[in-house]
Scaffold this active site. Structure first.
Site, PDB file in Angstrom:
ATOM      1  CB  SER A  15      -3.196  10.366  -3.447  1.00  0.00           C
ATOM      2  OG  SER A  15      -2.772   8.966  -3.505  1.00  0.00           O
ATOM      3  CG  ASP A  36      -7.661   5.597  -4.811  1.00  0.00           C
ATOM      4  OD1 ASP A  36      -7.340   4.856  -4.067  1.00  0.00           O
ATOM      5  OD2 ASP A  36      -6.536   6.408  -5.426  1.00  0.00           O
ATOM      6  CG  ASP A  57      -9.162  -4.241  -4.306  1.00  0.00           C
ATOM      7  OD1 ASP A  57      -8.302  -4.573  -5.189  1.00  0.00           O
ATOM      8  OD2 ASP A  57      -9.386  -5.188  -3.330  1.00  0.00           O
ATOM      9  CB  VAL A  58      -7.034  -2.531  -9.541  1.00  0.00           C
ATOM     10  CG1 VAL A  58      -7.423  -1.044  -9.720  1.00  0.00           C
ATOM     11  CG2 VAL A  58      -5.745  -2.747  -8.660  1.00  0.00           C
ATOM     12  CB  SER A 149       8.476   1.362 -11.423  1.00  0.00           C
ATOM     13  OG  SER A 149       9.730   1.610 -10.869  1.00  0.00           O
ATOM     14  CE1 TYR A 162       6.149  -0.843  -7.471  1.00  0.00           C
ATOM     15  CE2 TYR A 162       8.315  -0.392  -8.160  1.00  0.00           C
ATOM     16  CZ  TYR A 162       6.883   0.097  -7.690  1.00  0.00           C
ATOM     17  OH  TYR A 162       6.658   1.426  -8.277  1.00  0.00           O
ATOM     18  CE  LYS A 166       4.566  -0.389 -10.614  1.00  0.00           C
ATOM     19  NZ  LYS A 166       3.037   0.171 -11.087  1.00  0.00           N
ATOM     20  CB  THR A 197       3.908  10.064  -4.151  1.00  0.00           C
ATOM     21  OG1 THR A 197       4.515   9.183  -3.729  1.00  0.00           O
ATOM     22  CG2 THR A 197       4.186  10.405  -5.676  1.00  0.00           C
TER      23      THR A 197
END
Length: 258
Positions: A15, A36, A57-58, A149, A162, A166, A197
């Site tokens: 997605s 994904d 799942d990473v 990001s 977060y 990043k 998104t």
């Protein structure tokens, strides 16, 4: 770099930015593995673009390896785009002065595990597979694009986890590019701004909220769309002279504290 007859992997590819990127790489001739957790969306996209879906799942090295194995079945692995990631917002300490109300450490670790460690794990494994490829006329064997990001630079209140994750993705760009130059694998990074998104939901309230967010963008005053990010990912994969760069795709926004 030519993708026709090669394979590519897009993590978080079912997605949003990942799906838009998978579509673009497929149009360039790659057989794309959509990696994904979203099975229905991932299978549907893989069928649409003539690729394959692998549930990944990473945080699982074994599942990343499975995606790479599937890609190599389809053709030499020439491209990896790491788009998988999660967000989390919580202030570093609470209001009551109690240790128990400080930022949830397990959630901090989870964000780092997915966004940063998961990205690096996919990089090290995919690059290993790419190193086995026959070099092209430039000596190139593959290209990797990681999604960071603008929060890596302009982290807002509550974005400690977060932004840390990043920022780590940004920070690995140059040293990993230097490491992989020995085998002809390029590494670049995109730092998206506010992108439209599915996380924003749908409906009139969602649209009003997105319009308000767009006012903070320098120009154009709107949220970006996934294909605008995917366009940059495609360029970084295919342009053989792009290496070791971190590129903001954000409409010129500089995020305020909150």
């Amino acid at each position: 770099m030519e993708l026709t007859g090669a394979s590519a992997i897009v993590t978080g590819g079912a997605s949003g930015i990942g799906a838009a990127t998978a579509r673009r790489l497929a149009k360039r001739g790659a057989k794309v593995v959509v990696a994904d957790l979203k099975e229905d969306d991932g299978q549907a996209l893989a069928s649409e673009i003539g690729g394959a879906f692998v549930k990944v799942d990473v945080t699982s090295t074994e599942e990343i390896e499975a995606a790479i194995a599937k890609a190599v079945e389809l053709g030499p692995l020439k491209a990896l785009v790491n788009s998988a990631g999660i967000g989390w917002a919580q202030r570093t300490i609470g209001r009551d002065g109690e240790f128990s109300s400080a930022h949830d450490l397990d959630l901090y670790k989870k964000v780092i595990s997915i966004n940063l460690i998961g990205t690096f794990d996919a990089v090290r494994l995919a690059a290993t597979a790419m190193s086995r490829n026959e070099p092209d006329e430039n000596g190139g064997r593959g290209a990797i694009v990681n999604l960071a990001s603008v929060a890596a630079f302009d982290g807002q209140i509550g974005q400690a986890a977060y932004s840390s994750s990043k920022g780590g993705v940004v920070g690995m760009t140059l040293p990993v590019a230097r490491d992989l130059s020995a085998v002809g694998v390029r590494v670049n990074c995109i730092a998206p701004g506010l992108i439209d998104t599915p996380i924003y939901g749908t409906g009139p309230e969602s649209e009003a909220f997105k319009a308000k967010l767009g006012e903070s963008v320098l120009f154009p005053k709107r949220l970006g769309v996934p294909d605008e990010l995917a366009s940059m990912a495609e360029e970084l994969v295919t342009n053989s002279y792009m290496n070791a760069e971190v590129i903001r795709v954000d409409g010129g926004i500089r995020m305020p504290p909150k």
